[in-house]
Design a protein around this motif. Structure first.
Motif, PDB file in Angstrom:
ATOM      1  N   ASP A   1      46.337  60.479  64.151  1.00  0.00           N
ATOM      2  CA  ASP A   1      47.120  59.256  64.334  1.00  0.00           C
ATOM      3  C   ASP A   1      48.349  59.480  65.204  1.00  0.00           C
ATOM      4  OD1 ASP A   1      47.500  56.500  63.824  1.00  0.00           O
ATOM      5  OD2 ASP A   1      49.013  56.967  62.314  1.00  0.00           O
ATOM      6  N   ALA A   2      48.689  60.737  65.457  1.00  0.00           N
ATOM      7  CA  ALA A   2      49.842  61.051  66.297  1.00  0.00           C
ATOM      8  C   ALA A   2      49.477  60.874  67.771  1.00  0.00           C
ATOM      9  CB  ALA A   2      50.318  62.476  66.015  1.00  0.00           C
ATOM     10  N   ASP A   3      50.477  61.005  68.614  1.00  0.00           N
ATOM     11  CA  ASP A   3      50.277  60.856  70.062  1.00  0.00           C
ATOM     12  C   ASP A   3      49.716  62.155  70.635  1.00  0.00           C
ATOM     13  OD1 ASP A   3      51.244  58.265  70.015  1.00  0.00           O
ATOM     14  OD2 ASP A   3      53.327  58.913  70.296  1.00  0.00           O
ATOM     15  N   LEU A   4      48.395  62.284  70.568  1.00  0.00           N
ATOM     16  CA  LEU A   4      47.723  63.468  71.083  1.00  0.00           C
ATOM     17  C   LEU A   4      47.101  63.157  72.443  1.00  0.00           C
ATOM     18  CD1 LEU A   4      45.806  64.669  67.884  1.00  0.00           C
ATOM     19  CD2 LEU A   4      47.943  65.596  68.786  1.00  0.00           C
ATOM     20  N   ARG A   5      46.982  64.155  73.239  1.00  0.00           N
ATOM     21  CA  ARG A   5      46.236  64.012  74.486  1.00  0.00           C
ATOM     22  C   ARG A   5      44.743  64.037  74.176  1.00  0.00           C
ATOM     23  NH1 ARG A   5      49.339  67.939  78.910  1.00  0.00           N
ATOM     24  NH2 ARG A   5      51.361  66.836  78.838  1.00  0.00           N
TER      25      ARG A   5
ATOM     26  N   ARG B   1      42.899  61.744  72.722  1.00  0.00           N
ATOM     27  CA  ARG B   1      42.714  61.383  71.322  1.00  0.00           C
ATOM     28  C   ARG B   1      41.278  60.983  71.017  1.00  0.00           C
ATOM     29  NH1 ARG B   1      47.336  57.029  70.291  1.00  0.00           N
ATOM     30  NH2 ARG B   1      46.678  56.472  72.397  1.00  0.00           N
TER      31      ARG B   1
ATOM     32  N   GLN C   1      45.932  53.185  61.091  1.00  0.00           N
ATOM     33  CA  GLN C   1      46.248  52.394  62.272  1.00  0.00           C
ATOM     34  C   GLN C   1      46.535  50.942  61.936  1.00  0.00           C
ATOM     35  OE1 GLN C   1      42.883  53.198  64.855  1.00  0.00           O
ATOM     36  NE2 GLN C   1      43.986  54.861  65.848  1.00  0.00           N
TER      37      GLN C   1
ATOM     38  N   ARG D   1      53.752  49.553  62.653  1.00  0.00           N
ATOM     39  CA  ARG D   1      54.592  50.620  63.188  1.00  0.00           C
ATOM     40  C   ARG D   1      56.076  50.349  62.956  1.00  0.00           C
ATOM     41  NH1 ARG D   1      51.402  54.851  63.344  1.00  0.00           N
ATOM     42  NH2 ARG D   1      49.313  54.095  63.825  1.00  0.00           N
TER      43      ARG D   1
ATOM     44  N   GLU E   1      59.371  52.996  62.491  1.00  0.00           N
ATOM     45  CA  GLU E   1      60.572  52.910  63.320  1.00  0.00           C
ATOM     46  C   GLU E   1      61.815  52.730  62.456  1.00  0.00           C
ATOM     47  OE1 GLU E   1      59.829  49.748  65.999  1.00  0.00           O
ATOM     48  OE2 GLU E   1      58.233  50.803  67.094  1.00  0.00           O
TER      49      GLU E   1
ATOM     50  N   ARG F   1      59.032  63.278  59.692  1.00  0.00           N
ATOM     51  CA  ARG F   1      57.596  62.975  59.677  1.00  0.00           C
ATOM     52  C   ARG F   1      57.009  63.163  58.279  1.00  0.00           C
ATOM     53  NH1 ARG F   1      54.812  62.961  64.486  1.00  0.00           N
ATOM     54  NH2 ARG F   1      53.100  62.345  63.109  1.00  0.00           N
TER      55      ARG F   1
END
Length: 320
Positions: free
Chosen positions: A118-122, A124, A203, A207, A211, A220
């Motif tokens: 769920d993280a900002d991975l390359r 994905r 998901q 969000r 924040e 985290r």
């Protein structure tokens, strides 16, 4: 002085316009069509699910073998015979042991993998597809591969332990190592599948919560424990119940763990499904096999209810 009194007579309401055939069909379509859409599932479930379940209960009350078919009515004698056998209780202990060694780590690792995905991975999409690959592999292929890994003499894991100076582990002879090996197969196949279920639920979490928590200084780990986990209560209950059902019905992995498929020389990893299979197709006693099937069904229902109540109680305490 005269007063003019007029009497007014109420007119009957005009008759309601008659509905045309098309209007009546349209109303029936709105009322009946939802039931028609869901009816195929219940029809198929009744044929291949409910009927065999009820028929198995009927068979369990009779003497029944593969060649002679139905015999005399014996009532609960099949259940008494099953409960009086040590192999049944040994299979029950093995099933619960493998279930705990597989289901608990499976849910924990699935949550952690889903949080990472769920993280900002390359790439994905590639990673998300990759965790599902073990689920696609056939159980027989998984068992054959892990048999080589957990081989007693020439297994890759024992060779690695020997290189580190440790004694080899008798994976096929000792009870606990065999349970660990089989649980590893189960976790390999199902962890990624459950991770994708958790990922889909993660998901759907707004969000804005994360924040706001980040503005308040939450890290985290704190966000995961205070936002993600409470928001996944319903999904966790679903995964736990499905893992319970699958874990107690495990068959492919223990059967393929050696070439004989009996659950070991001393039945040290024989599960209830292997025991059921041996009675039904080995001893040709379908009456006792049906009794084992119903006992397994009741066990699954009982543990599923306990899991549901436990998780709901934990969730209610967290919400307070």
């Amino acid at each position: 002085m005269s007063v003019l009194v007029t009497s007014t007579r109420s007119e009957p309401p005009p008759p309601a316009p008659r509905r045309t055939l098309g209007q009546r069909l349209g109303r029936w379509d709105t009322t009946i069509s939802p039931y028609l859409y869901v009816s195929p599932f219940f029809i198929v479930f009744g044929i291949v699910g409910a009927f065999p379940l009820l028929y198995t209960a009927y068979v369990s009350l009779h003497e029944w073998n593969l060649i002679g078919g139905q015999g005399a009515f014996v009532g609960l004698d099949n259940y008494r015979n099953v409960l009086g056998q040590e192999y049944f209780w040994g299979s029950l202990r093995n099933t619960l042991s493998i279930f705990l060694l597989s289901s608990v780590p499976q849910v924990v690792f699935a949550l952690l993998i889903a949080a990472a995905l769920d993280a900002d991975l390359r790439a994905r999409t590639w990673w998300r597809m990759g965790v599902l690959v073990p689920y696609v592999i056939a159980p027989v292929a998984v068992a054959l591969i892990f048999n080589d890994l957990f081989g007693d003499r020439y297994g890759l894991i024992n060779q690695g332990l020997g290189a580190l100076g440790f004694d080899p582990v008798h994976w096929h002879r000792d009870k606990l190592p065999s349970h660990l090996a089989i649980a590893t197969m189960v976790n390999f196949r199902w962890t990624g599948y459950n991770a994708l279920i958790f990922l889909a639920a993660m998901q759907a979490i707004p969000r804005d919560y994360y924040e706001a928590a980040a503005i308040d200084g939450a890290g985290r780990l704190r966000q995961f424990l205070s936002i993600t986990i409470p928001s996944l209560r319903a999904t966790i209950i679903f995964v736990v119940i499905t893992s319970t059902i699958g874990g107690l019905q495990i068959f492919d992995e223990p059967r393929m763990f050696d070439q004989y498929g009996k659950g070991g020389a001393d039945r040290q990893w024989q599960t209830l499904t292997l025991y059921l299979y041996d009675i039904g197709w080995g001893q040709k006693d379908f009456g006792m096999a049906s009794a084992v099937a119903w006992l397994l069904f009741l066990l699954i229902v009982l543990i599923g209810i306990l899991n549901f109540l436990l998780i709901r109680r934990i969730a209610s305490k967290d919400s307070r």
